[in-house]
Enzyme design. Structure first.
Site, PDB file in Angstrom:
ATOM      1  N   CYS A   1     131.554 -38.805  54.821  1.00  0.00           N
ATOM      2  CA  CYS A   1     130.146 -38.902  55.353  1.00  0.00           C
ATOM      3  C   CYS A   1     129.226 -39.984  54.546  1.00  0.00           C
ATOM      4  CB  CYS A   1     129.778 -37.406  55.228  1.00  0.00           C
ATOM      5  SG  CYS A   1     127.863 -37.183  55.745  1.00  0.00           S
TER       6      CYS A   1
ATOM      7  N   SER B   1      79.817  -8.823  43.935  1.00  0.00           N
ATOM      8  CA  SER B   1      81.194  -9.795  43.796  1.00  0.00           C
ATOM      9  C   SER B   1      81.021 -10.867  43.060  1.00  0.00           C
ATOM     10  CB  SER B   1      81.816 -10.081  45.176  1.00  0.00           C
ATOM     11  OG  SER B   1      80.971 -10.889  45.921  1.00  0.00           O
TER      12      SER B   1
ATOM     13  N   ARG C   1      85.143  -0.081  46.794  1.00  0.00           N
ATOM     14  CA  ARG C   1      84.055  -1.120  47.131  1.00  0.00           C
ATOM     15  C   ARG C   1      83.729  -0.864  48.294  1.00  0.00           C
ATOM     16  NH1 ARG C   1      82.898  -6.074  45.153  1.00  0.00           N
ATOM     17  NH2 ARG C   1      85.032  -6.643  44.763  1.00  0.00           N
TER      18      ARG C   1
ATOM     19  N   LYS D   1      90.381 -12.039  35.300  1.00  0.00           N
ATOM     20  CA  LYS D   1      90.044 -11.731  36.626  1.00  0.00           C
ATOM     21  C   LYS D   1      91.264 -11.307  37.181  1.00  0.00           C
ATOM     22  CE  LYS D   1      88.049 -12.795  40.822  1.00  0.00           C
ATOM     23  NZ  LYS D   1      88.909 -12.523  41.909  1.00  0.00           N
TER      24      LYS D   1
HETATM   25  S1  IVH Z   1      83.001  -8.344  36.785  1.00  0.00           S
HETATM   26  C1  IVH Z   1      78.794  -7.670  37.730  1.00  0.00           C
HETATM   27  N1  IVH Z   1      85.313  -8.667  35.811  1.00  0.00           N
HETATM   28  O1  IVH Z   1      86.850  -9.795  41.152  1.00  0.00           O
HETATM   29  C2  IVH Z   1      80.000  -8.347  37.474  1.00  0.00           C
HETATM   30  N2  IVH Z   1      85.283  -8.165  37.918  1.00  0.00           N
HETATM   31  O2  IVH Z   1      86.023 -11.695  43.211  1.00  0.00           O
HETATM   32  C3  IVH Z   1      80.975  -7.888  38.692  1.00  0.00           C
HETATM   33  N3  IVH Z   1      87.291  -8.542  39.226  1.00  0.00           N
HETATM   34  O3  IVH Z   1      84.091  -7.990  42.400  1.00  0.00           O
HETATM   35  C4  IVH Z   1      82.358  -8.109  38.481  1.00  0.00           C
HETATM   36  N4  IVH Z   1      88.467  -8.619  37.125  1.00  0.00           N
HETATM   37  O4  IVH Z   1      86.398  -6.672  41.826  1.00  0.00           O
HETATM   38  C5  IVH Z   1      84.691  -8.290  36.960  1.00  0.00           C
HETATM   39  N5  IVH Z   1      87.383  -8.796  34.637  1.00  0.00           N
HETATM   40  C6  IVH Z   1      86.607  -8.752  35.933  1.00  0.00           C
HETATM   41  C7  IVH Z   1      87.230  -8.670  36.960  1.00  0.00           C
HETATM   42  C8  IVH Z   1      86.603  -8.532  38.116  1.00  0.00           C
HETATM   43  C9  IVH Z   1      88.850  -8.677  38.834  1.00  0.00           C
HETATM   44  C10 IVH Z   1      87.287  -8.661  40.632  1.00  0.00           C
HETATM   45  C11 IVH Z   1      86.044  -7.505  41.167  1.00  0.00           C
HETATM   46  C12 IVH Z   1      84.956  -8.495  41.599  1.00  0.00           C
HETATM   47  C13 IVH Z   1      85.840  -9.622  42.238  1.00  0.00           C
HETATM   48  C14 IVH Z   1      85.134 -10.876  42.673  1.00  0.00           C
END
Ligand code: IVH
Length: 673
Positions: free
Chosen positions: A440, A85, A139, A118
């Site tokens: 009022c 993560s 996952r 993200k």
């Molecule tokens: S990269 C080694 N890129 O957010 C890199 N993750 O809170 C691993 N996620 O586990 C993750 N958008 O499920 C990556 N553009 C993005 C992402 C992303 C969403 C999720 C993913 C990760 C989690 C962490």
């Protein structure tokens, strides 16, 4: 077995190739060459041929996405490589700390960063064996996940077979002989979520609150029909297998070349200042993004360095999630109090344990009305999620029932006004409760605040606190009394130092001359906002004529409907209001409403959303009116233009929905100047 004619075999092959090409264009390259209907028609033909010649069916045929039998249970599967993560960073300082941390471990390393959005969805891992999708898993705990291949196959942005034509020969060979693992996020796009909820409403079924839960719920089903009926989208964010890529950017290129969707907004940043810029830009565009994102993922672009930096806990050292400022937060409802507005409308307000949301501390949130309270079932003591979006006032969006204390009671609107104890009325068909007591004190006070406010008489230094003091000292009972105040009376009050009293008297003096539209607006007639006041002023041109006008005559004013007309006529028929207006006429001079200086926007209704750079919202409205246009309140199909500034709100979404033309600030300026 009857032989299959060669031309049928060829046709099936070509159809598959063409359907796959359109899938790739649409989902990976964001391009559409043929309509959805035409595409469906191609699929339909293929389906029919396969039904007639089942021997021709292959596992990667586009027809194999739907169908399939429900599974008895989801199988557990081990991920070939552990799914990690991400650590979070809140703000530029934490991001700089993160960089320092990894640089200490690799002091001489030089790298750029790959930045991506993200996405707030469900992380999954896909395995392609000899180019064919053979397994997709959730996952889980990162080591063991659940096999959800049957549901993932229904997602069109996931290829059933990787494209290999655009790969270098050696890489193509590796893909076609070995296994490739790809990871990414399954999400539901905003438009698909809205469509789903529209369908729910139509079927009188409860709406979904959270798109992430819908996506996760659909993928973790046994029967693939459910996932097939929900439109989901997959964005890849990692190519796990070594296909010769030396950077994350190359991974993304490879993924795209293989027909896998990656976020088109992902890009390479040379250094942290560039990352910060990217983050700011995306945060500004956040509301307009087609999906929900909660931050930006920053990855050390150099793949070898990335590996070398290793893992802390469950997260790679070489990546971090730079979050957006939270637009939601949880807090506790300490009290629910009912406010009485100047029209007598009762508004329940949640008084909250103060909490930071989107950069400001929030202590109150509106609960709107009784229906909304019932829908949320919000009670004193509840832990709630509050939300602040764009320029919208904070709202309670959800109650976390599991955190509810044991002894709570449902909240009901009071049957008597909390201020004057007069009876409260809820008219049939209306969501709002009213205190109907014309006298009022709360309504009265709110009416005085409104009278002195910016868009009404605009009296500097006459805010709610000052008005409270004046009312408490019995110096002011009705608006006309403001104009009878004497400096000597004010000097005696503790609140007023000499200078302040003189300033206030001066401000009141210069407010004595007022245009008719502001005068009408200041009266605080129910349903009469700024624009309606302007429309009334232009139509009647004098207060006398408006005061005497019948409902029918008022309803003839452009943009004024029956409800507004009735409200205006009733207002002037009430003896108390007539007296108040007469008293005011003795002390102020009413001027003709301002005339437009051009006709450039004549007959057009314009709405401004978001923050403009070169003028305030008020100035923009003045410009619209000076150009002969009307300022609209909510976007409808009759709106002519929506002027879009920074951080626009839901009005931009509405403009798109109704196909209303949008203007940026510069175009708007050119139009009105
Ligand atoms: S990269 C080694 N890129 O957010 C890199 N993750 O809170 C691993 N996620 O586990 C993750 N958008 O499920 C990556 N553009 C993005 C992402 C992303 C969403 C999720 C993913 C990760 C989690 C962490």
């Amino acid at each position: 077995m009857r032989p299959i004619p060669e031309y049928i075999k060829q046709r099936v092959k070509k159809l598959r190739r063409e359907i796959e090409r359109h899938r790739y264009l649409y989902h990976v390259l964001d391009r559409q060459e043929i309509s959805d209907a035409a595409n469906d028609s191609l699929k339909h033909e293929l389906q029919q041929l396969e039904a007639r010649y089942p021997e021709l069916v292959t596992p990667d045929s586009p027809t194999q996405r739907i169908g399939g039998q429900p599974l008895p249970e989801l199988k557990k599967v081990a991920h070939p490589v552990r799914m990690l993560s991400l650590a979070d960073a809140f703000g530029p300082e934490e991001l700089a700390d993160w960089e320092k941390r990894w640089q200490r471990l690799a002091p001489r390393a030089k790298t750029s960063y790959l930045v991506d959005l993200k996405l707030d969805g469900l992380a999954i891992g896909l395995v392609f064996t000899k180019g064919m999708l053979t397994r997709g898993a959730t996952r889980g705990d990162g080591i063991i996940g659940e096999d959800v291949t049957h549901n993932l196959k229904t997602i069109e942005s996931i290829p059933l077979r990787l494209r290999t034509d655009d790969l270098p020969t050696a890489i193509r060979h590796r893909v076609l002989t070995g296994a490739v693992e790809i990871r990414g996020e399954v999400v539901m796009l905003k438009k698909d979520f809205e469509e789903l909820n529209r369908r729910q409403r139509k079927a009188a079924k409860p709406e979904f609150a959270n798109p992430r839960n819908v996506a996760a719920g659909s993928i973790r089903q046994l029967d693939p029909k459910l996932a097939a009926s929900r439109k989901l989208t997959f964005y890849a964010w990692e190519l796990v297998t070594d296909l010769g890529q030396t950077t994350w950017a190359e991974s993304y290129d490879r993924l795209r070349a293989m027909g896998v969707k990656v976020n088109p907004r992902a890009s390479v940043c040379a250094d942290l200042p560039a990352v910060a810029k990217f983050h700011q830009r995306i945060e500004r565009e956040r509301e307009q993004l087609p999906f929900w994102a909660d931050g930006v993922v920053v990855k050390v672009n150099d793949r070898e360095l990335f590996q070398r930096l290793g893992v802390v806990g469950k997260a790679p050292r070489a990546a971090v999630a730079l979050k957006f400022t939270a637009q939601q937060a949880t807090t506790v409802v300490e009290d629910i109090r009912v406010q009485v507005g100047r029209t007598g409308a009762l508004t329940p307000v949640a008084h909250l344990r103060p909490v930071l949301v989107a950069g400001t501390t929030v202590g109150r949130a509106t609960l709107h009305n009784a229906d909304e309270i019932a829908r949320l079932d919000v009670r004193i003591g509840d832990t709630v999620i509050i939300q602040k979006a764009g320029d919208i006032i904070p709202e309670v969006v959800q109650v976390l029932k599991k955190l509810r204390p044991s002894k709570t009671t449902p909240f009901h609107m009071p049957r008597h006004c909390p201020v004057c104890h007069h009876r409260v009325v809820r008219r049939s068909g209306e969501a709002i409760h009213f205190c109907v007591n014309q006298h009022c004190p709360a309504r009265h006070r709110e009416g005085l605040y409104h009278f002195a406010s910016k868009k009404a008489f605009d009296i500097d230094g006459l805010g709610p606190n000052t008005i409270d003091a004046l009312v408490d000292e019995r110096l002011v009972r009705e608006p006309a009394d403001f104009f009878k105040l004497k400096a000597s009376e004010l000097h005696e009050l503790p609140l007023f130092a000499e200078k302040k009293a003189d300033n206030l008297i001066a401000a009141i003096g210069s407010a004595r001359k007022v245009t008719l539209d502001r005068f009408i607006f200041a009266l605080g007639i129910r349903h009469v906002g700024e624009q309606t006041a302007i429309d009334l002023a232009h139509h009647f041109q004098s207060l006398e004529r408006l005061v005497k006008a019948s409902v029918e005559a008022i309803a003839e004013v452009p943009n004024v409907g029956a409800v507004v007309a009735r409200s205006v006529a009733e207002f002037f028929q009430a003896p108390k209001n007539r007296q108040g207006v007469d008293a005011l006429r003795q002390v102020v001079t009413i001027l003709a409403p301002p005339r437009p200086t051009s006709q450039k926007l004549k007959g057009q209704t314009v709405i401004v959303t978001g923050t403009l750079n070169t003028m305030s919202r008020e100035e923009a409205h003045e410009k619209i009116r000076a150009a002969g246009g009307t300022v609209g309140s909510s976007v409808t199909k009759n709106t002519s233009y929506v002027v879009v500034g920074e951080k626009p709100g839901s009005k931009l979404t509405a403009a798109k929905k109704y196909g209303v033309e949008t203007l940026d600030e510069q175009t708007f300026r050119r139009m009105v100047e």
